[in-house]
Write a protein that holds these residues in place. Structure first.
Motif, PDB file in Angstrom:
ATOM      1  N   MET A   1       0.866  -1.203   0.000  1.00 22.38           N
ATOM      2  CA  MET A   1       0.000   0.000   0.000  1.00 22.38           C
ATOM      3  C   MET A   1       0.889   1.235   0.000  1.00 22.38           C
ATOM      4  O   MET A   1       1.586   1.506   0.971  1.00 22.38           O
ATOM      5  CB  MET A   1      -0.902  -0.004   1.237  1.00 22.38           C
ATOM      6  N   PRO A   4      -1.590   5.685   1.396  1.00 15.63           N
ATOM      7  CA  PRO A   4      -2.386   5.443   2.595  1.00 15.63           C
ATOM      8  C   PRO A   4      -3.490   6.477   2.794  1.00 15.63           C
ATOM      9  O   PRO A   4      -3.422   7.597   2.292  1.00 15.63           O
ATOM     10  CB  PRO A   4      -1.357   5.565   3.716  1.00 15.63           C
ATOM     11  N   TRP A 281       4.945   5.741   5.193  1.00 19.57           N
ATOM     12  CA  TRP A 281       4.297   4.429   5.256  1.00 19.57           C
ATOM     13  C   TRP A 281       5.240   3.348   4.734  1.00 19.57           C
ATOM     14  O   TRP A 281       5.443   2.316   5.387  1.00 19.57           O
ATOM     15  CB  TRP A 281       3.002   4.450   4.443  1.00 19.57           C
ATOM     16  N   ARG A 282       5.824   3.586   3.580  1.00 19.49           N
ATOM     17  CA  ARG A 282       6.720   2.584   2.989  1.00 19.49           C
ATOM     18  C   ARG A 282       7.937   2.336   3.872  1.00 19.49           C
ATOM     19  O   ARG A 282       8.382   1.194   4.021  1.00 19.49           O
ATOM     20  CB  ARG A 282       7.163   3.035   1.594  1.00 19.49           C
ATOM     21  N   GLU A 285       6.768   0.273   6.836  1.00 20.41           N
ATOM     22  CA  GLU A 285       6.478  -1.063   6.330  1.00 20.41           C
ATOM     23  C   GLU A 285       7.780  -1.860   6.221  1.00 20.41           C
ATOM     24  O   GLU A 285       7.836  -3.048   6.562  1.00 20.41           O
ATOM     25  CB  GLU A 285       5.786  -0.950   4.981  1.00 20.41           C
ATOM     26  N   SER A 290       2.986  -4.206  10.368  1.00 14.70           N
ATOM     27  CA  SER A 290       1.925  -4.796   9.555  1.00 14.70           C
ATOM     28  C   SER A 290       1.007  -3.713   9.008  1.00 14.70           C
ATOM     29  O   SER A 290       0.994  -2.565   9.486  1.00 14.70           O
ATOM     30  CB  SER A 290       1.092  -5.763  10.399  1.00 14.70           C
ATOM     31  N   GLU A 291       0.210  -4.069   8.011  1.00 16.23           N
ATOM     32  CA  GLU A 291      -0.764  -3.118   7.466  1.00 16.23           C
ATOM     33  C   GLU A 291      -1.755  -2.697   8.542  1.00 16.23           C
ATOM     34  O   GLU A 291      -2.154  -1.528   8.601  1.00 16.23           O
ATOM     35  CB  GLU A 291      -1.497  -3.734   6.278  1.00 16.23           C
ATOM     36  N   LYS A 292      -2.136  -3.620   9.412  1.00 17.44           N
ATOM     37  CA  LYS A 292      -3.067  -3.283  10.496  1.00 17.44           C
ATOM     38  C   LYS A 292      -2.462  -2.251  11.438  1.00 17.44           C
ATOM     39  O   LYS A 292      -3.120  -1.277  11.821  1.00 17.44           O
ATOM     40  CB  LYS A 292      -3.434  -4.551  11.271  1.00 17.44           C
ATOM     41  N   THR A 295      -2.251   1.111   9.602  1.00 15.02           N
ATOM     42  CA  THR A 295      -3.577   1.719   9.441  1.00 15.02           C
ATOM     43  C   THR A 295      -4.041   2.343  10.746  1.00 15.02           C
ATOM     44  O   THR A 295      -4.658   3.416  10.762  1.00 15.02           O
ATOM     45  CB  THR A 295      -4.592   0.671   8.952  1.00 15.02           C
TER      46      THR A 295
END
Length: 310
Positions: A1, A4, A281-282, A285, A290-292, A295
């Motif tokens: 992702m 975001p 974000w990247r 990551e 995690s994405e969770k 987010t």
């Protein structure tokens, strides 16, 4: 992702647009609709900081001029951004492909530190108030002056929480912070403050303060001003250090974004404007989040505070 959804708890763009007589879609600052369009969705608390340029004496009159200017911007560009008052409003804006604007006050001098003016502020759409800026006022001392919460400050805080206005402890003195914790019946936030254990700046939170915010169900918003990240020119690694420290204290679900964009003059290397949140974000990551978890940091934690405070 890589695109975001971002919900940032503090920027000074509303004040800067007024001072420069610029517009939301495209301006010389760090936050614009043009830049936000590069994200997967964008929600923002736009703060009216009226003590910044001319001090507390003119704060109320500046607010009375700034607010209608920003309201006119929201009306003129309503196809691209809408005023939000609730978490449901924010989700509706995102679903419609629009940005969402929440309103906040940084320094209660904007409404004369008067508990009786909170109802009017709430009706105007104000959903967060920072009790002080860098000065002592009738409500409390700041991180630079040290006084606790006054009787008027206690009345103000109780009234604000009853209305559903989130109380922001950024800039508040340590003593006033603990006074507020004693009387709070809803979550409080530190919308743009980092960890004092990682960077020893009085504007940052001690471990004990952050854990108290967590117990009350609130959030701390990562501030991207280099001065609050590190004692040297900051990088994304410094943002990670603050985030990782907060999480090590049991802060999962209680860390948000509070970039202080358009309110600071030095950002971490590689972060230039609001669209740089994709790069952050990247980076995180790549650190294994995690994405969770991301987010939660980028949007969900602050949305959760809104729901609890309504």
């Amino acid at each position: 992702m890589t695109k975001p959804v971002v919900f940032d708890g503090h920027c000074d763009t509303a004040a800067e647009l007024f001072r420069k007589q610029e517009s939301l879609p495209d301006n010389t600052g760090m936050v614009s609709l043009k830049l936000a369009a590069q994200l997967g969705g964008y929600l923002q608390f736009y703060a009216f900081c009226t003590c910044w340029q001319n001090g507390p004496e003119t704060a109320a009159s500046e607010y009375q001029a700034m607010l209608p200017y920003f309201q006119a911007q929201l009306f003129q560009y309503s196809a691209r951004i809408q005023l939000c008052r609730t978490a449901d409003d924010a989700l509706a804006a995102l679903s419609a492909g629009r940005c969402g604007a929440f309103l906040s006050i940084e320094g209660a001098e904007s409404i004369s530190c008067d508990p009786g003016l909170l109802d009017e502020a709430w009706a105007q759409g104000i959903r967060m108030i920072t009790l002080t800026w860098n000065h002592r006022n009738a409500l409390a001392g700041s991180c630079h002056t040290g006084e606790g919460l006054s009787a008027q400050g206690r009345e103000f805080a109780r009234r604000a929480q009853k209305l559903g206005i989130i109380l922001d402890v950024s800039h508040l003195s340590d003593r006033a912070f603990w006074d507020l914790c004693e009387i709070s019946e809803k979550p409080i936030v530190s919308s743009h403050s980092n960890s004092r254990a990682v960077c020893a700046n009085p504007r940052n939170l001690t471990d004990e303060q952050f854990q108290a915010i967590c117990r009350l169900g609130g959030t701390a918003g990562l501030n991207l001003y280099s001065l609050f990240l590190s004692d040297r020119p900051a990088t994304f690694e410094d943002i990670y250090r603050h985030l990782d420290h907060f999480l090590s204290l049991g802060g999962e679900g209680h860390v948000a974004l509070g970039g202080d964009l358009d309110g600071c003059d030095e950002l971490p290397a590689g972060f230039a404007s609001v669209d740089s949140y994709s790069a952050l974000w990247r980076f995180l990551e790549g650190k294994g989040y995690s994405e969770k978890a991301l987010t939660s940091l980028f949007s969900d934690a602050l949305l959760d505070v809104l729901r609890k405070c309504q």
